[in-house]
Structures are given as structure tokens and as C-alpha cells.
Write a protein that holds these residues in place. Sequence first.
Motif, mmCIF file in Angstrom:
data_model
loop_
_atom_site.group_PDB
_atom_site.id
_atom_site.type_symbol
_atom_site.label_atom_id
_atom_site.label_comp_id
_atom_site.label_asym_id
_atom_site.label_seq_id
_atom_site.Cartn_x
_atom_site.Cartn_y
_atom_site.Cartn_z
ATOM 1 N N GLY A 7 42.672 33.135 38.851
ATOM 2 C CA GLY A 7 42.180 33.619 39.531
ATOM 3 C C GLY A 7 41.875 35.209 39.700
ATOM 4 N N LEU A 10 40.278 39.177 44.302
ATOM 5 C CA LEU A 10 41.732 40.725 45.104
ATOM 6 C C LEU A 10 43.319 40.495 45.118
ATOM 7 C CD1 LEU A 10 38.693 42.179 47.859
ATOM 8 C CD2 LEU A 10 39.245 42.841 45.340
ATOM 9 N N VAL A 48 29.715 37.530 40.624
ATOM 10 C CA VAL A 48 31.119 36.800 40.199
ATOM 11 C C VAL A 48 31.733 36.516 40.859
ATOM 12 C CG1 VAL A 48 30.938 38.012 38.196
ATOM 13 C CG2 VAL A 48 32.702 39.497 40.028
ATOM 14 N N GLY A 306 46.220 33.556 48.950
ATOM 15 C CA GLY A 306 44.944 33.578 49.054
ATOM 16 C C GLY A 306 43.934 31.921 49.554
HETATM 17 C C1 LIG Z 1 31.058 36.656 55.060
HETATM 18 C C2 LIG Z 1 32.643 36.920 54.663
HETATM 19 C C3 LIG Z 1 32.738 37.532 55.365
HETATM 20 C C4 LIG Z 1 34.573 38.156 55.587
HETATM 21 N N1 LIG Z 1 35.315 39.274 55.784
HETATM 22 C C5 LIG Z 1 36.634 39.666 55.831
HETATM 23 C C6 LIG Z 1 37.258 40.167 56.607
HETATM 24 O O1 LIG Z 1 36.397 41.631 56.892
HETATM 25 N N2 LIG Z 1 38.054 40.858 56.318
HETATM 26 C C7 LIG Z 1 38.996 39.793 55.859
HETATM 27 O O2 LIG Z 1 40.667 40.412 55.990
HETATM 28 N N3 LIG Z 1 38.378 38.941 55.637
HETATM 29 C C8 LIG Z 1 37.283 38.670 55.169
HETATM 30 N N4 LIG Z 1 36.465 37.408 54.490
HETATM 31 C C9 LIG Z 1 37.673 36.701 53.455
HETATM 32 C C10 LIG Z 1 37.868 37.252 52.217
HETATM 33 O O3 LIG Z 1 36.636 37.788 51.719
HETATM 34 C C11 LIG Z 1 38.839 36.401 50.911
HETATM 35 O O4 LIG Z 1 39.413 35.779 52.191
HETATM 36 C C12 LIG Z 1 39.345 36.934 50.260
HETATM 37 O O5 LIG Z 1 38.368 37.467 49.492
HETATM 38 C C13 LIG Z 1 40.174 36.264 48.999
HETATM 39 O O6 LIG Z 1 40.488 36.100 48.239
HETATM 40 P P1 LIG Z 1 40.863 35.880 47.103
HETATM 41 O O7 LIG Z 1 40.898 36.302 45.336
HETATM 42 O O8 LIG Z 1 41.771 34.785 47.556
HETATM 43 O O9 LIG Z 1 39.722 34.493 46.891
HETATM 44 P P2 LIG Z 1 38.514 35.445 45.414
HETATM 45 O O10 LIG Z 1 37.542 36.327 45.442
HETATM 46 O O11 LIG Z 1 37.603 33.681 46.120
HETATM 47 O O12 LIG Z 1 38.658 35.185 43.999
HETATM 48 C C14 LIG Z 1 39.317 33.669 43.121
HETATM 49 C C15 LIG Z 1 38.747 33.731 42.225
HETATM 50 O O13 LIG Z 1 38.867 32.851 41.082
HETATM 51 C C16 LIG Z 1 38.191 32.659 40.349
HETATM 52 N N5 LIG Z 1 37.613 31.706 40.079
HETATM 53 C C17 LIG Z 1 37.592 30.404 40.391
HETATM 54 N N6 LIG Z 1 37.959 29.089 40.647
HETATM 55 C C18 LIG Z 1 38.170 29.125 38.761
HETATM 56 C C19 LIG Z 1 39.337 28.624 37.911
HETATM 57 N N7 LIG Z 1 39.045 27.122 37.931
HETATM 58 N N8 LIG Z 1 39.873 29.019 36.963
HETATM 59 C C20 LIG Z 1 40.052 30.730 36.344
HETATM 60 N N9 LIG Z 1 39.379 31.421 38.409
HETATM 61 C C21 LIG Z 1 38.430 30.197 38.755
HETATM 62 C C22 LIG Z 1 36.913 33.048 40.868
HETATM 63 O O14 LIG Z 1 35.824 32.985 40.083
HETATM 64 C C23 LIG Z 1 37.068 34.506 41.568
HETATM 65 O O15 LIG Z 1 37.438 35.663 40.831
HETATM 66 C C24 LIG Z 1 34.966 37.382 54.946
HETATM 67 C C25 LIG Z 1 34.586 36.298 54.003
HETATM 68 C C26 LIG Z 1 33.162 35.612 54.190
HETATM 69 C C27 LIG Z 1 32.536 34.507 53.498
#
Ligand SMILES: Cc1cc2nc3c(=O)[nH]c(=O)nc-3n(C[C@H](O)[C@H](O)[C@H](O)COP(=O)(O)OP(=O)(O)OC[C@H]3O[C@@H](n4cnc5c(N)ncnc54)[C@H](O)[C@@H]3O)c2cc1C
Length: 418
Positions: A7, A10, A48, A306
Motif C-alpha cells: 500500500g 500517504l 488511484v 494507517g
Molecule cells: C471524505 C474524507 C475526508 C477526510 N478528511 C481527513 C482530514 O481532514 N484529516 C485527516 O487526517 N484524515 C482525513 N481523512 C482520512 C484520510 O483520508 C485517511 O485516513 C488516509 O488517507 C489513510 O491513508 P492510508 O495510506 O492509510 O490509506 P489509503 O490512502 O487508503 O492508501 C491505501 C493504499 O493501499 C493500496 N492497496 C489497497 N489494497 C491493496 C492490496 N491488496 N495490495 C497492495 N496495495 C493495496 C491502495 O491502492 C492505496 O494506494 C478523510 C477521509 C475521507 C474519506
Amino acid sequence: MHAIIAGSGLVGAATALALHQVGIQSTLYDQVDLVQATLASNGLPVAVEFGDSGGSVLLGSTALRVLRELGLLDEVLVSAHPSPVSHYFKIDGTSAIALDVVNAVKNSGEADPTLQTPVQILRSKSWNRTFTGKKLVAYNETEQGVNVQFADGTFATGDFLVGADGIHSATRRSIFGDSCKAEFTGVIGHIGVVRIKEHNIALKETCAFYIDRNKKQMVCTFKMSEELAAVQMMTFNDPQPVVGEEYRPVPDLPKESTRLADLLAEWGVPKNIESMMRNSFRISPAAIYDLPDLASYHKGRVIIIGDAAHGMVPNAGLGLLTGLEDVGVLLELFRRFKEPKDLPQVFSLYSQLRVPRGQEAAKRSRDMAKQYYSGSQIVGHFMLRVAFFLFNYNLVKVHSVYDFRDVVDKAVLGLASH
Ligand SMILES: Cc1cc2nc3c(=O)[nH]c(=O)nc-3n(C[C@H](O)[C@H](O)[C@H](O)COP(=O)(O)OP(=O)(O)OC[C@H]3O[C@@H](n4cnc5c(N)ncnc54)[C@H](O)[C@@H]3O)c2cc1C
């Protein structure tokens, strides 16, 4: 040591930078293949994940602290817009209540002026990620490390696996089974991004919420610069997008912008807010999920981080911030325990320290959603006014600053005294 990170959102990308700082090599794998996605997009913006489809994210003091530790703060601040005050209105823009966020952050113990003002940033302007078209489907653990299997039939090996694969995490399902599945809340956020200057749209507030609790109507706006802003409205009866299809910008923009702007006009929002949706150059739906609280974020040589560990409803704006806290704690633990033999201790401490914090953030987010979508409008708005009065005059603390270094120091001291 070599880590596999599944993944490249961010949080996954920030984890790779953190591991690099402590001399651990890592390889980031993401299910998305950017070349394929671009070819399949027919000229539309490629989505993506949420970050690339638009919308902004609010980063508060702890998130900024972690970004500074990773050497990303200056870069992020250049593209970000300060958001010192949050405004709350009735749906028609009357009865304003303001929360002085800078004061609240100072009062929570953040002494560094650079970190006291939260910032809004367009997600696609955040730090770089890599997209490789490698979808994790399974892993198995051996004495020496982990073997990861991808959907295309290829494999990778490493000393440990970090599941940063978002709220529908396959890593989490592999560890804990399908019972810990994120549940759809029935809410869809429709997020428009608009060039306000080009369309002569006046937007004074950097962060504003318009709410009618009786009718379950909520709209918010976020200013990302003098040119660019996002508008987000929540609906309760739109069809649930297919997992993996959400966050993709709508293909028929004129039709969707008209539908949503007309709905906003029906709700009675101020004209400039309706105009933001009508003139958006990109609109993306985000289905809102909530993940049940987990009792652990690790098993053997695997950790989750995350949204994979604590995906939550977005109402308190804490999702990314909590994920970056995970990264800060992991970094500090690896600074203190560097040897391969220390991995069990690092992962066990990581889980012990982060589970309560993840649960607390998810609870605050659920409570905030309840505040927005249920109860009486008169009582809800009044309660908010009372709460913000207490915060603005330092009569109550919003919360205490989370110093990840201090948190790890105390945990390590605790170990020594045992
Ligand atoms: C409408 C909305 C508003 C938000 N506003 C805020 C805010 O103001 N402040 C804040 O702190 N947070 C906010 N959030 C939350 C924030 O967007 C998420 O907590 C954050 O983006 C999570 O990041 P992540 O890297 O953990 O997951 P993600 O951004 O979901 O990244 C996961 C990655 O893993 C990849 N992936 C998935 N499955 C697999 C697999 N099986 N194998 C390989 N790769 C895979 C995906 O393609 C993706 O690139 C908001 C969320 C939403 C929906």
C-alpha cells in the motif's frame, strides 16, 4: 533488514521514509498500476485512491510534527493553506460559531509556533508515492521472514511486512480473518474541487461546516489557496459505489455538478457554496466506512498501519493524522531497537501504544458524526456554541498534544523498570 510495505497511500509512503531514516530498506507495493490506470481512464483524471481524486486533508500539529521528522514539513507547508479558525453555521449560513483552533492547539500543550496552525492541503499535492500494479493477496511467515503473494502470481520476501493497504486491507484480513471488515455507513461524501478565483466565488472561511441535524444535511468547504477550494456534501440515499470504484471522478461532470448543486439549492445553503459545487472541475464520490475497533495491530512479523489498522469515519478529520502518529511511533521504536532480534519487541510495543490511540480517535470521529447527523438542530447547535466558548476561553482543553517521542520514551522506561 528489508521490509515489504503493501500500500503506497500517504501512510505507506511516509512509513518507507521513516524506515529509511533508521537504515531499514523497504519496497513499496501498490495494487494500482499507474500506466494501466492512465490507459483505462479515457483522458479523465486518474484516481488511484482518495488522494488523487481531489479533496483536501486537514493536518494538525501531531501530523506536522511527524512530517518534520521525515523532512517533509517545508515541502508540505509550501503547498498548504493555513486554517487557523473553523466555522460552524446553520445550513443557510446564519448563526456562525467560530473555534479558534490555534488557541486550542496552544492550550493543548503545543509550544512550537510552526506547528500550532493546522493546514489544508490538496491530497494530490502531498508527498510522492509509487504505483506498481502489485496487489497483495496473501502472505505466509517463515522462521526467517515473510513471503508475500501478489494477484499477478509473483512473490516478494522480506524480514517483515507492513500492511498500509487502507480501510479494506487484505493484510488485515489475512491476519484476523474476514470478521474485522469495514462497514459501509450509508453515507456518501461528494467532493468537488473548484477554482474559486476564476469563477469569482467569494470564500472567506478557510474551513466551514453548514449543518441541519433535523434533516441530516451537512456541507463543508475547505480553502486550499486563494485560487483553489474543495466543497463536500454528505448524502444518505445514493447507491453505494463498488469497492475499488469509489474516489473515481464522475465521468459525466456537467450532469453530476448540476444534480448536486440543485440539491444544495434545495437545502438552502448560501449561494457561494452552491456555486462551488456547480463550477467544480472535478467531483468524486467517497463512500464512508467505519472499521470496528481492533484489539491488536500486529501478528508475528506483520503490522498494520494507517487506515488498515483504524479506518474511521472522517467527521473529526483524524484519519491521516492518526496514521502519521503510527509512523512517528514506529520510527522512534526502531531508533531504540535496531536489531532483527528486536522485531517482536518493536511490534508488540507498537501495537500496545497505538491500539488505545486508534480506538480513541475512532470514537471521537463517531461521536462527531452523531453530533452532525442526529438529535435536534437547536440543541446540537447550542451545545457546539457552549463547547467552543469553553475552548476559546481556555476553560476546557480540546485534547493533549501527542508527542510520539515522549510516548515511546515512557514505554521504554517502563520496560526497563520491569
Ligand atoms: C471524505 C474524507 C475526508 C477526510 N478528511 C481527513 C482530514 O481532514 N484529516 C485527516 O487526517 N484524515 C482525513 N481523512 C482520512 C484520510 O483520508 C485517511 O485516513 C488516509 O488517507 C489513510 O491513508 P492510508 O495510506 O492509510 O490509506 P489509503 O490512502 O487508503 O492508501 C491505501 C493504499 O493501499 C493500496 N492497496 C489497497 N489494497 C491493496 C492490496 N491488496 N495490495 C497492495 N496495495 C493495496 C491502495 O491502492 C492505496 O494506494 C478523510 C477521509 C475521507 C474519506
